[in-house]
Design a protein around this motif. Structure first.
Motif, PDB file in Angstrom:
ATOM      1  N   ASN A  69       1.274 -21.760 -58.582  1.00 26.88           N
ATOM      2  CA  ASN A  69      -0.067 -21.955 -58.036  1.00 26.88           C
ATOM      3  C   ASN A  69      -0.553 -20.570 -57.613  1.00 26.88           C
ATOM      4  O   ASN A  69      -0.055 -20.001 -56.638  1.00 26.88           O
ATOM      5  CB  ASN A  69       0.010 -22.911 -56.839  1.00 26.88           C
ATOM      6  CG  ASN A  69      -1.226 -23.767 -56.714  1.00 26.88           C
ATOM      7  OD1 ASN A  69      -2.209 -23.561 -57.426  1.00 26.88           O
ATOM      8  ND2 ASN A  69      -1.201 -24.715 -55.796  1.00 26.88           N
ATOM      9  N   ILE A 112      -2.858 -26.373 -52.304  1.00 27.85           N
ATOM     10  CA  ILE A 112      -1.441 -25.988 -52.209  1.00 27.85           C
ATOM     11  C   ILE A 112      -0.632 -27.138 -51.607  1.00 27.85           C
ATOM     12  O   ILE A 112       0.442 -27.499 -52.099  1.00 27.85           O
ATOM     13  CB  ILE A 112      -1.284 -24.716 -51.351  1.00 27.85           C
ATOM     14  CG1 ILE A 112      -1.920 -23.518 -52.058  1.00 27.85           C
ATOM     15  CG2 ILE A 112       0.190 -24.447 -51.033  1.00 27.85           C
ATOM     16  CD1 ILE A 112      -2.221 -22.352 -51.123  1.00 27.85           C
ATOM     17  N   GLY A 159      -0.408 -29.891 -54.008  1.00 26.20           N
ATOM     18  CA  GLY A 159       0.422 -29.468 -55.130  1.00 26.20           C
ATOM     19  C   GLY A 159       1.910 -29.620 -54.892  1.00 26.20           C
ATOM     20  O   GLY A 159       2.651 -29.983 -55.795  1.00 26.20           O
ATOM     21  N   GLY A 197       3.361 -27.894 -57.619  1.00 27.09           N
ATOM     22  CA  GLY A 197       3.123 -26.448 -57.509  1.00 27.09           C
ATOM     23  C   GLY A 197       4.120 -25.838 -56.558  1.00 27.09           C
ATOM     24  O   GLY A 197       3.799 -25.484 -55.425  1.00 27.09           O
ATOM     25  N   GLY A 205      -1.712 -23.494 -61.492  1.00 23.39           N
ATOM     26  CA  GLY A 205      -3.036 -23.574 -60.866  1.00 23.39           C
ATOM     27  C   GLY A 205      -3.588 -22.175 -60.674  1.00 23.39           C
ATOM     28  O   GLY A 205      -2.827 -21.231 -60.455  1.00 23.39           O
ATOM     29  N   PHE A 262      -5.550 -29.042 -57.974  1.00 23.89           N
ATOM     30  CA  PHE A 262      -4.166 -29.197 -58.444  1.00 23.89           C
ATOM     31  C   PHE A 262      -3.829 -30.683 -58.497  1.00 23.89           C
ATOM     32  O   PHE A 262      -4.302 -31.470 -57.675  1.00 23.89           O
ATOM     33  CB  PHE A 262      -3.181 -28.469 -57.505  1.00 23.89           C
ATOM     34  CG  PHE A 262      -1.934 -27.999 -58.202  1.00 23.89           C
ATOM     35  CD1 PHE A 262      -1.850 -26.717 -58.729  1.00 23.89           C
ATOM     36  CD2 PHE A 262      -0.843 -28.840 -58.364  1.00 23.89           C
ATOM     37  CE1 PHE A 262      -0.714 -26.273 -59.392  1.00 23.89           C
ATOM     38  CE2 PHE A 262       0.302 -28.413 -59.024  1.00 23.89           C
ATOM     39  CZ  PHE A 262       0.362 -27.118 -59.539  1.00 23.89           C
TER      40      PHE A 262
END
Length: 227
Positions: free
Chosen positions: A14, A29, A32, A44, A169, A195
């Motif tokens: 990410n 985030i 993710g 992520g 991402g 994401f």
């Protein structure tokens, strides 16, 4: 002759550039890596942050993690539920301990874990290098490894330095940068400024050890057709 598709593991990168909307990126985030306790192949799990915004982003991310609630997955107020088995919890714990032993810096918010069941607090690792196990192995838990980069080329090189290639991402205000970076990433699914968003008409799958073939969309049907 049998046709086969395989959707396997991942270590999704990410990538957050210095012009990214910080609050939006933090939400992406968190989604993710902490969605479904990180037990997601396209999670992520590697955060690549441009050096100039590292401290600001990490402060914001830590504040956000401190608000997450662990508990009953059937309670709509729960953000993070239980790990799926004792075996998986032991694997997560072992890899996290290895991360600390190799010198990465571990951080978790102070949160209360339920007394029964298999639980692991949301965890960040900073001071991570590409050689660290937590940056290379799929942990399949709520554990995020944070690395930094200075240039787009360095971000791409670090993102691609993996045996996996399932998801990635990109967070930036510049459309041209999204296209330029995405074209160089060896990942089957690349999101921009979001994401883990899916469209059933889009193909999903990976490169390298992240799988073989595609599912979803017309590409996903081809493995089942013999014409």
């Amino acid at each position: 002759d049998k046709k086969v598709t395989l959707e396997l593991g991942g270590k999704g990168a990410n990538i957050v550039f210095d012009d990214a909307p910080i609050d939006q990126a933090v939400e992406g985030i968190v989604t993710g890596i902490f969605f479904n306790q990180g037990q997601v192949c396209c999670a992520g799990s590697r955060l690549l942050v441009q050096e100039s915004i590292h401290d600001e982003l990490l402060d914001s991310l830590k504040r956000r993690l401190s608000t997450l609630r662990l508990g009953d997955p059937l309670d709509k107020n729960t953000d993070i539920g239980a790990i799926n088995s004792a075996e998986q919890l032991a694997r997560i714990s072992s890899l996290v301990e290895q991360g600390e032993a190799e010198g990465a810096e571990r951080w978790s918010p102070s949160c209360e874990l339920p007394s029964s069941g298999y639980w692991f607090a949301p965890t960040l690792f900073t001071n991570v290098t590409q050689a660290h196990t937590v940056a290379r192995d799929e942990i399949f838990g709520p554990v995020l490894s944070v690395l930094t980069f200075r240039t787009p080329d360095e971000a791409v090189a670090k993102a691609n330095n993996s045996q996996y290639g399932l998801s990635a991402g990109i967070w930036t205000e510049k459309g041209s940068r999204i296209l330029a970076v995405a074209s160089k990433l060896r990942a089957g699914v690349i999101w921009s400024n979001t994401f883990n968003k899916f469209d059933p008409t889009s193909p999903f799958g990976g490169y390298k050890e992240s799988g073989y073939g595609r599912e979803g969309g017309r590409h996903g049907l081809e493995a089942y057709l013999d014409v």
